[in-house]
Design an enzyme around this catalytic site. Structure first.
Site, PDB file in Angstrom:
ATOM      1  N   LYS A 104      44.220 -39.864-102.461  1.00  0.00           N
ATOM      2  CA  LYS A 104      43.605 -41.180-102.478  1.00  0.00           C
ATOM      3  C   LYS A 104      43.711 -41.795-103.888  1.00  0.00           C
ATOM      4  O   LYS A 104      44.201 -42.874-104.056  1.00  0.00           O
ATOM      5  CB  LYS A 104      42.143 -41.118-102.038  1.00  0.00           C
ATOM      6  CG  LYS A 104      41.904 -40.347-100.735  1.00  0.00           C
ATOM      7  CD  LYS A 104      42.119 -41.171 -99.490  1.00  0.00           C
ATOM      8  CE  LYS A 104      42.207 -40.377 -98.195  1.00  0.00           C
ATOM      9  NZ  LYS A 104      41.173 -39.437 -97.871  1.00  0.00           N
TER      10      LYS A 104
ATOM     11  N   TRP B  48      33.921 -38.126 -92.113  1.00  0.00           N
ATOM     12  CA  TRP B  48      34.287 -36.987 -92.970  1.00  0.00           C
ATOM     13  C   TRP B  48      33.079 -36.109 -93.229  1.00  0.00           C
ATOM     14  O   TRP B  48      33.169 -34.873 -93.198  1.00  0.00           O
ATOM     15  CB  TRP B  48      34.907 -37.460 -94.289  1.00  0.00           C
ATOM     16  CG  TRP B  48      36.214 -38.161 -94.109  1.00  0.00           C
ATOM     17  CD1 TRP B  48      36.515 -39.444 -94.471  1.00  0.00           C
ATOM     18  CD2 TRP B  48      37.413 -37.639 -93.510  1.00  0.00           C
ATOM     19  NE1 TRP B  48      37.806 -39.738 -94.124  1.00  0.00           N
ATOM     20  CE2 TRP B  48      38.381 -38.664 -93.542  1.00  0.00           C
ATOM     21  CE3 TRP B  48      37.748 -36.405 -92.949  1.00  0.00           C
ATOM     22  CZ2 TRP B  48      39.681 -38.487 -93.028  1.00  0.00           C
ATOM     23  CZ3 TRP B  48      39.042 -36.226 -92.437  1.00  0.00           C
ATOM     24  CH2 TRP B  48      39.979 -37.255 -92.488  1.00  0.00           C
TER      25      TRP B  48
ATOM     26  N   ASP C 116      32.059 -34.167-101.779  1.00  0.00           N
ATOM     27  CA  ASP C 116      33.423 -34.535-101.414  1.00  0.00           C
ATOM     28  C   ASP C 116      33.707 -35.862-102.113  1.00  0.00           C
ATOM     29  O   ASP C 116      33.135 -36.887-101.761  1.00  0.00           O
ATOM     30  CB  ASP C 116      33.516 -34.669 -99.879  1.00  0.00           C
ATOM     31  CG  ASP C 116      34.866 -35.216 -99.406  1.00  0.00           C
ATOM     32  OD1 ASP C 116      35.715 -35.555-100.258  1.00  0.00           O
ATOM     33  OD2 ASP C 116      35.061 -35.309 -98.178  1.00  0.00           O
TER      34      ASP C 116
HETATM   35  C1  PLP Z   1      40.806 -38.521 -96.612  1.00  0.00           C
HETATM   36  C2  PLP Z   1      39.499 -37.862 -96.738  1.00  0.00           C
HETATM   37  C3  PLP Z   1      39.284 -36.529 -96.327  1.00  0.00           C
HETATM   38  C4  PLP Z   1      40.363 -35.698 -95.673  1.00  0.00           C
HETATM   39  O1  PLP Z   1      41.267 -35.259 -96.583  1.00  0.00           O
HETATM   40  P1  PLP Z   1      42.460 -34.265 -96.185  1.00  0.00           P
HETATM   41  O2  PLP Z   1      43.026 -33.911 -97.522  1.00  0.00           O
HETATM   42  O3  PLP Z   1      43.407 -35.036 -95.321  1.00  0.00           O
HETATM   43  O4  PLP Z   1      41.891 -33.104 -95.460  1.00  0.00           O
HETATM   44  C5  PLP Z   1      38.046 -35.970 -96.532  1.00  0.00           C
HETATM   45  N1  PLP Z   1      37.045 -36.670 -97.089  1.00  0.00           N
HETATM   46  C6  PLP Z   1      37.196 -37.961 -97.471  1.00  0.00           C
HETATM   47  C7  PLP Z   1      36.048 -38.683 -98.098  1.00  0.00           C
HETATM   48  C8  PLP Z   1      38.426 -38.590 -97.310  1.00  0.00           C
HETATM   49  O5  PLP Z   1      38.585 -39.861 -97.692  1.00  0.00           O
END
Ligand code: PLP
Length: 355
Positions: free
Chosen positions: A189, A98, A165
């Site tokens: 999540k 990511w 993030d």
């Molecule tokens: C799941 C995830 C993403 C991607 O998220 P989307 O909403 O599907 O674009 C980005 N960063 C992390 C740390 C993730 O766990």
């Protein structure tokens, strides 16, 4: 009884799902479904206002920050962020796939410096002792690396705007938001269902780049319109708000943190005391949210048998990501400790029969 260890989308508080189901049938007794009313109706406006207020309250978001609920996922933020904030140079910490994807988008907008990477050991640790260039417009980190089960546990001091993030660890622990210029993530999540992305942004960092920004990709558009420039993800925002209400009623982020530590300790202890299983992340980098483990070399051929065994005992979503293999138990806020106990018992019983 199912034990839901899915990595994302993932377990939500039962009450949030029940209240969503009710609102889909009839919102607040108005005789209409949440799905068939205007996002500008007073009934929905109340929902999004409450979600913003609760998010600010439970995370302790200071004055000067805005909370946005957008579409596009965390992946859209990978490009919106540099579009709005990268003037000349940005710095990234490469702790997984990511983080790499975020970095790739930034390269479209300017110079990108990778200050450190843990790619040499398949992202099984968080790099230490790196230097952040003081002339970067921002420094980007991924606080929890969902795939590899590593996590940055503290809010670091940073000489430039710190951007995180937090898709998979938001509201899992108290955070000093004032250390960050921006925090973002997909909700699916730890916060709600798929379809809504949260952005917490300090307003004074915006409007500094020279380039023209398409209206929909400009944070200022969404700040000005209260996340209602266009139709927002109405249903996921409703469930997110229900999740926030549940979290607050249970005792807030501090309580979540205690519960998450108890769950993670239970499972990590079981892994560390096992003859068969071994953790994949370095101990000081271990995530409280995604716990990754494999079978030791001597038992490698038993992984599939354990998957079957665990499935029969109600374990769901414990298959590791293909780039790590083995197993991953995601222990998000809504996962009860009873599920972790059930997994630990399941591992012990399998070991008794097979080791
Ligand atoms: C799941 C995830 C993403 C991607 O998220 P989307 O909403 O599907 O674009 C980005 N960063 C992390 C740390 C993730 O766990």
């Amino acid at each position: 009884m199912k034990h839901n260890f899915n990595a994302g989308p993932s377990i939500l508080p039962r009450i949030a799902i029940e209240n969503t189901a009710k609102a889909i049938l009839d919102l607040n007794g108005i005789g209409l479904s949440l799905l068939e009313i205007s996002h500008r109706s007073k009934d929905f406006q109340a929902v999004i206002d409450e979600a913003v207020a609760l998010f600010k309250e439970v995370l302790g978001i200071p004055e000067g920050y805005q909370v946005l609920f957008l579409g596009g996922g965390a992946s859209m933020q990978f490009c919106m962020l540099p579009y709005n904030l990268l003037g000349k140079k940005a710095a990234y910490l490469e702790t997984g796939v990511w983080a790499k994807k975020a970095q790739k988008e930034a390269k479209l907008f300017g110079e990108v410096v990778t200050v450190a990477s843990s790619a040499d050991k398949n992202y099984s640790y968080i790099p230490k002792g790196f230097t952040i260039p003081s002339d970067a417009d921002y420094f980007h980190i991924t606080t929890n690396n969902t795939i590899y089960g590593t996590e940055i546990h503290t809010d670091m001091d940073c000489p430039v705007n710190l951007i995180a993030d937090m898709s998979s660890d938001i509201l899992s622990r108290p955070v000093d938001v004032s250390k960050y210029a921006m925090i973002y993530g997909g909700a699916q999540k730890n916060l709600g269902p798929a379809g809504v992305t949260f952005v917490i942004v300090r307003e004074d960092i915006l409007g500094k780049v020279e380039r023209a920004i398409p209206t929909m990709l400009d944070y200022r558009t969404h700040i000005k319109e209260g996340s209602m420039f266009n139709t927002p993800p109405v249903l996921p925002i409703f469930t997110l708000n229900e999740t926030l209400k549940w979290l607050k009623a249970l005792g807030g982020v501090k309580k979540m943190y205690e519960m998450n530590k108890a769950k993670a300790n239970l499972l990590y202890n079981a892994i560390d005391n096992s003859k068969m299983f071994v953790g994949t992340a370095e101990k000081d980098s271990r995530s409280l949210m995604n716990i990754c483990f494999v079978m030791k070399d001597a038992y490698k051929d038993k992984e599939e048998a354990f998957m079957e065994f665990a499935k029969k005992r109600g374990m769901v979503g414990i298959k590791g990501h293909r780039s790590v293999g083995g197993f991953r138990a995601s222990t998000y806020n809504a996962l009860p400790i009873e599920s972790v106990k059930a997994l630990v018992d399941c591992m012990a019983d399998f070991e008794k029969e097979n080791a």
